[in-house]
Design a protein around this motif. Structure first.
Motif, PDB file in Angstrom:
ATOM      1  N   SER A  94       0.851  -1.227   0.005  1.00  0.00           N
ATOM      2  CA  SER A  94      -0.028  -0.103  -0.026  1.00  0.00           C
ATOM      3  C   SER A  94       0.983   1.277   0.038  1.00  0.00           C
ATOM      4  N   ALA A  95       2.022   1.262   0.826  1.00  0.00           N
ATOM      5  CA  ALA A  95       2.993   2.262   0.737  1.00  0.00           C
ATOM      6  C   ALA A  95       3.369   2.567  -0.812  1.00  0.00           C
ATOM      7  N   TYR A  98       0.985   4.195  -2.784  1.00  0.00           N
ATOM      8  CA  TYR A  98       0.899   5.424  -2.297  1.00  0.00           C
ATOM      9  C   TYR A  98       2.237   6.550  -2.855  1.00  0.00           C
ATOM     10  N   ALA A 108       1.574   9.771  -5.391  1.00  0.00           N
ATOM     11  CA  ALA A 108       2.448  10.964  -5.154  1.00  0.00           C
ATOM     12  C   ALA A 108       3.218  11.489  -6.376  1.00  0.00           C
ATOM     13  N   THR A 132       3.850  13.749   3.511  1.00  0.00           N
ATOM     14  CA  THR A 132       2.534  13.033   3.520  1.00  0.00           C
ATOM     15  C   THR A 132       1.402  14.076   3.764  1.00  0.00           C
ATOM     16  N   THR A 157       9.592   4.864  -0.324  1.00  0.00           N
ATOM     17  CA  THR A 157       8.553   3.629  -0.710  1.00  0.00           C
ATOM     18  C   THR A 157       9.000   2.852  -1.896  1.00  0.00           C
ATOM     19  N   LEU A 180      -5.057  11.099  -3.328  1.00  0.00           N
ATOM     20  CA  LEU A 180      -3.860  11.112  -2.465  1.00  0.00           C
ATOM     21  C   LEU A 180      -4.452  10.870  -0.794  1.00  0.00           C
ATOM     22  N   ALA A 199      -5.260   7.018  -0.640  1.00  0.00           N
ATOM     23  CA  ALA A 199      -4.122   6.226  -0.796  1.00  0.00           C
ATOM     24  C   ALA A 199      -3.203   6.411   0.694  1.00  0.00           C
ATOM     25  N   HIS A 200      -3.335   7.585   1.348  1.00  0.00           N
ATOM     26  CA  HIS A 200      -2.782   7.950   2.559  1.00  0.00           C
ATOM     27  C   HIS A 200      -3.792   6.966   3.823  1.00  0.00           C
ATOM     28  N   ARG A 251      -5.169   4.240   3.201  1.00  0.00           N
ATOM     29  CA  ARG A 251      -4.827   2.692   2.870  1.00  0.00           C
ATOM     30  C   ARG A 251      -3.417   2.366   3.628  1.00  0.00           C
ATOM     31  N   SER A 252      -2.674   3.199   3.531  1.00  0.00           N
ATOM     32  CA  SER A 252      -1.095   2.812   3.964  1.00  0.00           C
ATOM     33  C   SER A 252      -1.077   3.143   5.383  1.00  0.00           C
ATOM     34  N   VAL A 306       3.902   4.988   5.203  1.00  0.00           N
ATOM     35  CA  VAL A 306       4.678   5.867   4.539  1.00  0.00           C
ATOM     36  C   VAL A 306       5.532   6.754   5.448  1.00  0.00           C
TER      37      VAL A 306
END
Length: 414
Positions: free
Chosen positions: A24-25, A28, A32, A92, A144, A197, A200-201, A203-204, A208
């Motif tokens: 997931s990272a 991300y 990004a 982030t 990442t 973004l 995704a953040h 989910r990580s 990250v």
């Protein structure tokens, strides 16, 4: 004792990064990168429109180049702040903020279709957004994706520049309202990216951030001092000179040549008048994929040769020679900026990577602004040929300085 405790904390952070969350990272990191490319796209949208603004708002050549260069003011100031503060540690959060600032810049540029003051405001805001995005993306992607992301700031900048130029020219020629439609499209994509973004953040789940604070250790490379793992001071200077020469040519081609081609051809097509920067950035994006690697001295030589050819083309009013110069410049830029960034950032961890990438870009873009404004002033006062001749001498001298500084010290081409 303190060092042992810190080491235990780092190992604890690393152990918390499971394979699933690493995946997931990595996702991300890709989002990004896409966000950063969109920021750079926004910075290049006005380039093909400069002749339109010049005619509609009755701007001088100096004002046109100043409009291009004022973007660099916001950019360099932001780079300096990022390089001297702890902002890369909060990458982030900084990257989504950069997207929001770029959205504000698009709105200002929309208002600028009838008022040049708003164009300057929009250019500064977009410059701030790219300045924030460069350091934060460099930090996130190195954390990442590891060493593969070391030069992402260079790759993303070239790709975003090319897409921005092509999209702006195509939309301006094919759709109505050339000075407004493209900004509406870009703002929409920025809004979609901001949502991506955030998703995704989430989910990580903080992965990250942990990777940024506790990166995988990397040893010294052939670019570096064995003791420090970093580039030698003289090699760093060579890398900075190479990057400055590589990026500044884009400032001249994007800020000046569209109006030169417009005057030579009399064409009303924005795509035609934007061919010089499109060729330059397009070749810069493609060359590393086709050629694979190019020694830094050869890249510097291509920049110097391109400068001479561009002067001859403008002096002789020969478009073919100008385009050949842009091809040479594109080959040089495609390797020079990325090679320089790899050299100056060799061996640094993610947070420091953000600072180094920002510092490096600050110098390259700052130099670009000075050269672009000075060239525009000379072109206005003494003619385009004199302006391009001045820029050619500067590029040749800086390329020679880079080669001299890196003599017998350049790393193997990669």
């Amino acid at each position: 004792m303190a060092e042992g405790l810190e080491s235990m904390q780092v190992r604890g952070l690393k152990s918390a990064v499971e394979p699933r969350t690493r995946h997931s990272a990595a996702a991300y990191g890709l989002v990004a990168t896409a966000a950063f490319c969109l920021l750079v796209v926004g910075s290049n949208i006005p380039g093909p429109l400069l002749p339109v603004y010049r005619d509609r708002l009755e701007l001088s050549t100096f004002t046109v180049t100043a409009l291009f260069a004022v973007y660099l003011v916001g950019l360099v100031v932001t780079f300096t702040v990022v390089a001297r503060t702890g902002l890369p540690a909060h990458a982030t959060r900084v990257l989504p903020a950069a997207v929001v600032v770029c959205l504000a810049g698009d709105l200002a540029l929309l208002a600028g279709s009838e008022a040049v003051a708003w164009l300057f405001v929009g250019r500064i805001l977009v410059g701030v957004s790219v300045g924030l995005g460069t350091g934060s993306t460099a930090t996130i992607v190195l954390a990442t994706r590891g060493e593969r992301g070391r030069a992402i700031a260079a790759t993303g900048t070239l790709l975003g520049s090319f897409l921005g130029l092509v999209a702006s020219a195509a939309v301006a020629d094919l759709l109505p309202a050339p000075t407004t439609t493209i900004y509406c499209i870009h703002a929409t994509w920025l809004a979609v990216t901001a949502v991506a973004l955030v998703a995704a953040h989430r989910r990580s789940r903080g992965t990250v951030t942990r990777l940024i604070l506790a990166p995988d250790e990397t040893g010294p490379s052939r670019l570096t001092h064995p003791a420090t793992g970093r580039s030698t001071p003289r090699l760093r200077m060579a890398g900075i000179a190479l990057g400055a020469a590589g990026w500044a040519i884009g400032g001249i081609v994007v800020g000046l040549l569209p109006t030169v081609v417009t005057d030579m051809t009399g064409s009303g097509s924005i795509t035609v008048t934007s061919l010089a920067p499109i060729v330059l950035i397009g070749v810069a994006c493609i060359a590393p994929r086709v050629i694979g690697s190019l020694p830094s001295p050869v890249a510097a030589g291509a920049i110097a040769v391109g400068a001479g050819l561009c002067f001859v083309g403008v002096w002789a009013e020969n478009l073919s020679t100008i385009f050949v110069a842009c091809v040479m410049w594109g080959v040089g830029q495609g390797f020079a900026y990325a090679n320089g960034l790899r050299i100056v950032a060799a061996g640094v961890p993610p947070i420091e990577q953000g600072r180094v990438a920002s510092q490096y870009a600050s110098i390259a873009y700052g130099f670009t602004g000075v050269v672009a404004v000075t060239t525009g002033w000379i072109a206005t006062a003494a003619g385009t040929v004199s302006g391009v001749g001045f820029a050619g001498v500067v590029f040749a001298a800086l390329s020679a300085a880079a080669v001299a500084l890196g003599f017998r010290r350049w790393p193997q081409a990669r």
